[in-house]
Design a protein around this motif. Structure first.
Motif, PDB file in Angstrom:
ATOM      1  N   ASP A 325     -57.918 -44.352  88.557  1.00  0.00           N
ATOM      2  CA  ASP A 325     -57.379 -43.295  89.420  1.00  0.00           C
ATOM      3  C   ASP A 325     -57.526 -41.924  88.755  1.00  0.00           C
ATOM      4  OD1 ASP A 325     -54.898 -41.528  90.298  1.00  0.00           O
ATOM      5  OD2 ASP A 325     -55.325 -42.931  91.926  1.00  0.00           O
ATOM      6  N   ASP A 326     -58.231 -41.004  89.423  1.00  0.00           N
ATOM      7  CA  ASP A 326     -58.503 -39.690  88.842  1.00  0.00           C
ATOM      8  C   ASP A 326     -57.225 -38.894  88.600  1.00  0.00           C
ATOM      9  OD1 ASP A 326     -61.230 -40.066  88.720  1.00  0.00           O
ATOM     10  OD2 ASP A 326     -61.586 -39.229  90.708  1.00  0.00           O
ATOM     11  N   ALA A 327     -56.252 -39.007  89.509  1.00  0.00           N
ATOM     12  CA  ALA A 327     -55.006 -38.249  89.359  1.00  0.00           C
ATOM     13  C   ALA A 327     -54.235 -38.718  88.130  1.00  0.00           C
ATOM     14  CB  ALA A 327     -54.155 -38.396  90.616  1.00  0.00           C
ATOM     15  N   LYS A 328     -54.168 -40.053  87.936  1.00  0.00           N
ATOM     16  CA  LYS A 328     -53.486 -40.581  86.749  1.00  0.00           C
ATOM     17  C   LYS A 328     -54.232 -40.174  85.481  1.00  0.00           C
ATOM     18  CE  LYS A 328     -51.542 -44.671  89.031  1.00  0.00           C
ATOM     19  NZ  LYS A 328     -51.559 -46.158  89.085  1.00  0.00           N
ATOM     20  N   LEU A 329     -55.555 -40.231  85.545  1.00  0.00           N
ATOM     21  CA  LEU A 329     -56.356 -39.863  84.381  1.00  0.00           C
ATOM     22  C   LEU A 329     -56.145 -38.398  84.021  1.00  0.00           C
ATOM     23  CD1 LEU A 329     -58.469 -41.112  82.460  1.00  0.00           C
ATOM     24  CD2 LEU A 329     -60.235 -40.279  84.013  1.00  0.00           C
ATOM     25  N   TYR A 331     -53.559 -36.528  84.737  1.00  0.00           N
ATOM     26  CA  TYR A 331     -52.189 -36.327  84.244  1.00  0.00           C
ATOM     27  C   TYR A 331     -52.075 -36.693  82.764  1.00  0.00           C
ATOM     28  CZ  TYR A 331     -47.182 -37.014  83.594  1.00  0.00           C
ATOM     29  OH  TYR A 331     -45.897 -36.970  83.109  1.00  0.00           O
ATOM     30  N   LEU A 332     -52.610 -37.849  82.394  1.00  0.00           N
ATOM     31  CA  LEU A 332     -52.504 -38.293  81.003  1.00  0.00           C
ATOM     32  C   LEU A 332     -53.306 -37.397  80.065  1.00  0.00           C
ATOM     33  CD1 LEU A 332     -52.749 -42.156  81.535  1.00  0.00           C
ATOM     34  CD2 LEU A 332     -50.725 -40.872  80.837  1.00  0.00           C
ATOM     35  N   MET A 333     -54.502 -36.964  80.507  1.00  0.00           N
ATOM     36  CA  MET A 333     -55.314 -36.099  79.661  1.00  0.00           C
ATOM     37  C   MET A 333     -54.683 -34.723  79.517  1.00  0.00           C
ATOM     38  SD  MET A 333     -59.156 -37.200  80.912  1.00  0.00           S
ATOM     39  CE  MET A 333     -59.949 -36.030  79.810  1.00  0.00           C
ATOM     40  N   SER A 334     -53.955 -34.282  80.551  1.00  0.00           N
ATOM     41  CA  SER A 334     -53.260 -32.994  80.445  1.00  0.00           C
ATOM     42  C   SER A 334     -52.108 -33.048  79.458  1.00  0.00           C
ATOM     43  CB  SER A 334     -52.740 -32.569  81.820  1.00  0.00           C
ATOM     44  OG  SER A 334     -51.671 -33.400  82.241  1.00  0.00           O
ATOM     45  N   ARG A 335     -51.696 -34.275  79.096  1.00  0.00           N
ATOM     46  CA  ARG A 335     -50.629 -34.449  78.092  1.00  0.00           C
ATOM     47  C   ARG A 335     -51.187 -34.652  76.695  1.00  0.00           C
ATOM     48  NH1 ARG A 335     -48.686 -32.965  82.181  1.00  0.00           N
ATOM     49  NH2 ARG A 335     -46.598 -33.404  82.997  1.00  0.00           N
ATOM     50  N   GLY A 336     -52.494 -34.436  76.544  1.00  0.00           N
ATOM     51  CA  GLY A 336     -53.098 -34.457  75.216  1.00  0.00           C
ATOM     52  C   GLY A 336     -53.860 -35.714  74.855  1.00  0.00           C
ATOM     53  N   LEU A 337     -53.941 -36.700  75.766  1.00  0.00           N
ATOM     54  CA  LEU A 337     -54.672 -37.923  75.459  1.00  0.00           C
ATOM     55  C   LEU A 337     -56.162 -37.740  75.728  1.00  0.00           C
ATOM     56  CD1 LEU A 337     -52.344 -40.657  77.008  1.00  0.00           C
ATOM     57  CD2 LEU A 337     -52.487 -39.951  74.619  1.00  0.00           C
ATOM     58  N   SER A 338     -56.983 -38.413  74.930  1.00  0.00           N
ATOM     59  CA  SER A 338     -58.417 -38.421  75.201  1.00  0.00           C
ATOM     60  C   SER A 338     -58.688 -39.246  76.454  1.00  0.00           C
ATOM     61  CB  SER A 338     -59.178 -39.028  74.025  1.00  0.00           C
ATOM     62  OG  SER A 338     -58.852 -40.403  73.898  1.00  0.00           O
ATOM     63  N   GLU A 339     -59.876 -39.080  77.026  1.00  0.00           N
ATOM     64  CA  GLU A 339     -60.210 -39.842  78.235  1.00  0.00           C
ATOM     65  C   GLU A 339     -60.188 -41.346  77.971  1.00  0.00           C
ATOM     66  OE1 GLU A 339     -63.810 -40.330  81.543  1.00  0.00           O
ATOM     67  OE2 GLU A 339     -63.913 -38.760  79.993  1.00  0.00           O
ATOM     68  N   GLY A 340     -60.727 -41.742  76.813  1.00  0.00           N
ATOM     69  CA  GLY A 340     -60.746 -43.161  76.479  1.00  0.00           C
ATOM     70  C   GLY A 340     -59.356 -43.745  76.336  1.00  0.00           C
ATOM     71  N   ARG A 341     -58.492 -43.014  75.621  1.00  0.00           N
ATOM     72  CA  ARG A 341     -57.119 -43.510  75.429  1.00  0.00           C
ATOM     73  C   ARG A 341     -56.356 -43.540  76.749  1.00  0.00           C
ATOM     74  NH1 ARG A 341     -54.102 -47.136  73.629  1.00  0.00           N
ATOM     75  NH2 ARG A 341     -51.935 -46.547  73.232  1.00  0.00           N
ATOM     76  N   ALA A 342     -56.586 -42.547  77.593  1.00  0.00           N
ATOM     77  CA  ALA A 342     -55.915 -42.510  78.896  1.00  0.00           C
ATOM     78  C   ALA A 342     -56.327 -43.704  79.744  1.00  0.00           C
ATOM     79  CB  ALA A 342     -56.236 -41.204  79.611  1.00  0.00           C
ATOM     80  N   LEU A 345     -54.541 -46.861  78.576  1.00  0.00           N
ATOM     81  CA  LEU A 345     -53.141 -46.929  79.008  1.00  0.00           C
ATOM     82  C   LEU A 345     -53.023 -47.341  80.472  1.00  0.00           C
ATOM     83  CD1 LEU A 345     -51.406 -43.836  77.342  1.00  0.00           C
ATOM     84  CD2 LEU A 345     -51.009 -46.251  76.864  1.00  0.00           C
ATOM     85  N   ILE A 346     -53.924 -46.848  81.311  1.00  0.00           N
ATOM     86  CA  ILE A 346     -53.884 -47.196  82.731  1.00  0.00           C
ATOM     87  C   ILE A 346     -54.175 -48.684  82.922  1.00  0.00           C
ATOM     88  CG2 ILE A 346     -55.023 -46.839  84.950  1.00  0.00           C
ATOM     89  CD1 ILE A 346     -55.422 -43.896  84.092  1.00  0.00           C
ATOM     90  N   VAL A 347     -55.170 -49.199  82.208  1.00  0.00           N
ATOM     91  CA  VAL A 347     -55.496 -50.617  82.321  1.00  0.00           C
ATOM     92  C   VAL A 347     -54.354 -51.473  81.782  1.00  0.00           C
ATOM     93  CG1 VAL A 347     -57.053 -52.448  81.564  1.00  0.00           C
ATOM     94  CG2 VAL A 347     -57.973 -50.226  82.243  1.00  0.00           C
ATOM     95  N   GLU A 348     -53.820 -51.097  80.616  1.00  0.00           N
ATOM     96  CA  GLU A 348     -52.711 -51.855  80.044  1.00  0.00           C
ATOM     97  C   GLU A 348     -51.516 -51.908  80.986  1.00  0.00           C
ATOM     98  OE1 GLU A 348     -51.790 -50.199  76.266  1.00  0.00           O
ATOM     99  OE2 GLU A 348     -53.750 -50.662  75.395  1.00  0.00           O
ATOM    100  N   SER A 349     -51.249 -50.818  81.689  1.00  0.00           N
ATOM    101  CA  SER A 349     -50.097 -50.784  82.595  1.00  0.00           C
ATOM    102  C   SER A 349     -50.279 -51.753  83.756  1.00  0.00           C
ATOM    103  CB  SER A 349     -49.874 -49.360  83.116  1.00  0.00           C
ATOM    104  OG  SER A 349     -50.935 -48.953  83.971  1.00  0.00           O
ATOM    105  N   SER A 350     -51.532 -51.977  84.178  1.00  0.00           N
ATOM    106  CA  SER A 350     -51.760 -52.918  85.282  1.00  0.00           C
ATOM    107  C   SER A 350     -51.496 -54.357  84.848  1.00  0.00           C
ATOM    108  CB  SER A 350     -53.192 -52.778  85.806  1.00  0.00           C
ATOM    109  OG  SER A 350     -54.130 -53.322  84.910  1.00  0.00           O
TER     110      SER A 350
END
Length: 375
Positions: A325-329, A331-342, A345-350
Motif C-alpha cells: 500500500d503506497d499510503a502506508k509506505l 507514512y512509514l518512510m515519512s517517519r524516517g524508515l527506509s523503503e526496504g524497512r517500511a 514492517l507492512i508484511v510482518e504486520s499482515s
C-alpha cells in the motif's frame, strides 16, 4: 526409486505392501499452474531425528505410529482429504516417522506438546503420519515443526489428522521451515464434533516446492474450526495451497484466512473452498486470502469458491492481492524508515494475526527473524 523391495524388512510390512500395490499403479502427479512435475525420491531410508517435548502429562498418551494400527483403523472413515491418492498411498506404504497423540476425555493439557522433525544429511527422507485425537471436553495445544539443520535437500511427504471431540478445545500449530532446496508435500484433515472448537495455524516459510491440501469437516451442530494459513513465496519457489471446509452440522462456523507475501519470480496458487451440505442450516462460512506482491514478475492465483446445497447459511469470500500500500509506505518512510524497512514492517504486520497466536515466544521470534531476513 521407491519399490517393493524397500518394504519387505520394515515393521508392518504386510500392511505396507497392501498400499504399495495400489500406489505403484498410479501416475505421478504434476501442478501445471506452478509449473512443477513430481519427481520421486531415489530410495527409501530411515528417519531418526524426531524430538518430542512435554509428553509426560496427565491424560496424554503418545506412541509411535507403527504401534498404532488399531487406532488408525478405528478412526478411519469415508471423509476425503489430501493432495491425491498417490501421496496418501505413498505415506501408508513408506512412512518412516509419525506419532499417535491422544488426550483423554475432560483432560486439559497444561503445556503445549511439541513434535519436531529435523532434517539433515543423514535424515533427508521424511514420510510421516500424525494422528491427534482429543476426546470430549478435553483441551490441548500441539505444535508440529519441520526444520532443516543443514543445507541438504530433503524430501517430505506427510499426513496430519485431527479428531476433536464434543466440547473440546484444540489448537494445532504447524510450522514448516525446511531449507529452500527441499520438497514439501502435506495432506491434513480436521474433524470437529458438536460444540468443539479447533484453531489450526499452518505456516509455510520453507521448501522450494510446496504442495499443501487441508480439509476441515464440521461434523455436528455448533462445531467451529478456524484455519489460518501463512506463507512466503520467494526466489523461484513454487507453492500450490488448498484449504477446504465442509459444513454438515447446524449452526457451525468455519473460517479460512490466508496471509502471505510473494516476491522475486515465485509462483503461488491459493485455493479456498467451502461446501455447505444439506442440513447445515444457520451455519456461517468465511474464507479469503490477503497477499502482498513485492515484485512485478511473480505469478499468483487466488481461487475462492463456495458450493451450497443449503439455503439458510451465510457464505462470504474475498481475495485481496496487490502491491504494498503506497499510503502506508509513504507514512512509514515519512517517519524516517527506509523503503526496504517500511516494506518489511507492512508484511510482518499482515502475519501478526497468525504469529501472535503461537504459544511460544522463541518460535515467534525465530519466524519473524526468518521473515525479515528473506523479505
Amino acid at each position: 526409486m521407491l519399490n517393493e523391495a524397500s518394504l519387505k524388512n520394515l515393521e508392518n510390512s504386510d500392511y505396507r505392501l497392501e498400499f504399495f500395490k495400489k500406489y505403484s499403479a498410479l501416475d505421478k502427479p504434476n501442478w501445471k499452474r506452478v509449473g512443477y512435475k513430481y519427481e520421486e525420491p531415489e530410495k527409501y531410508t530411515d528417519f531418526n531425528n524426531t524430538v518430542i517435548k512435554n509428553e509426560n502429562q496427565d491424560g496424554l498418551t503418545i506412541k509411535e505410529i507403527n504401534n498404532s494400527l488399531e487406532d488408525l483403523t478405528r478412526l478411519q472413515n469415508d471423509n476425503e482429504y489430501g493432495l491425491d491418492e498417490f501421496f496418501k498411498l505413498q505415506i501408508f506404504a513408506f512412512h518412516n516417522a509419525g506419532q499417535f497423540v491422544k488426550v483423554k476425555e475432560r483432560k486439559k493439557l497444561e503445556k503445549p506438546v511439541y513434535i519436531t522433525y529435523n532434517t539433515n544429511k543423514e535424515n533427508n527422507f521424511l514420510i510421516d503420519c500424525n494422528i491427534i485425537e482429543v476426546e470430549d471436553f478435553a483441551e490441548a495445544v500441539i505444535i508440529i515443526t519441520y526444520n532443516s539443520e543443514d543445507d541438504t535437500p530433503a524430501y517430505h511427504n506427510g499426513i496430519t489428522k485431527i479428531f476433536a471431540g464434543q466440547n473440546s478445545k484444540v489448537k494445532i500449530i504447524k510450522i514448516q521451515t525446511l531449507n529452500t532446496e527441499s520438497s514439501n508435500f502435506e495432506s491434513s484433515k480436521i474433524e470437529t464434533a458438536g460444540q468443539g472448537i479447533v484453531n489450526y495455524y499452518s505456516i509455510e516459510l520453507g521448501a522450494k516446492i510446496n504442495g499443501i491440501s487441508h480439509k476441515t469437516y464440521l461434523m455436528e451442530d455448533r462445531a467451529e474450526t478456524y484455519v489460518w494459513p501463512g506463507y512466503l513465496a520467494d526466489g523461484t519457489r513454487q507453492l500450490d495451497l488448498e484449504y477446504s471446509t465442509v459444513f454438515y452440522g447446524r449452526q457451525t462456523i468455519g473460517e479460512i484466512h490466508g496471509r502471505g507475501a510473494v516476491k522475486d519470480t515465485a509462483r503461488k496458487v491459493f485455493r479456498g473452498n467451502m461446501y455447505f451440505k444439506r442440513g447445515a442450516a444457520k451455519s456461517e462460512g468465511r474464507e479469503g486470502e490477503f497477499a502482498i506482491l513485492l515484485d512485478k514478475d511473480v505469478k499468483v492465483h487466488a481461487i475462492p469458491t463456495l458450493f451450497c446445497d443449503e439455503d439458510d447459511v451465510i457464505g462470504e469470500h474475498y481475495a485481496s492481492i496487490g502491491k504494498v500500500d503506497d499510503a502506508k509506505l509513504f507514512y512509514l518512510m515519512s517517519r524516517g524508515l527506509s523503503e526496504g524497512r517500511a516494506k518489511k514492517l507492512i508484511v510482518e504486520s499482515s502475519f501478526r494475526p497468525i504469529f501472535d497466536n503461537i504459544d511460544d515466544e522463541n518460535i515467534r521470534e525465530h519466524l519473524l527473524e526468518e521473515l525479515e531476513r528473506r523479505i
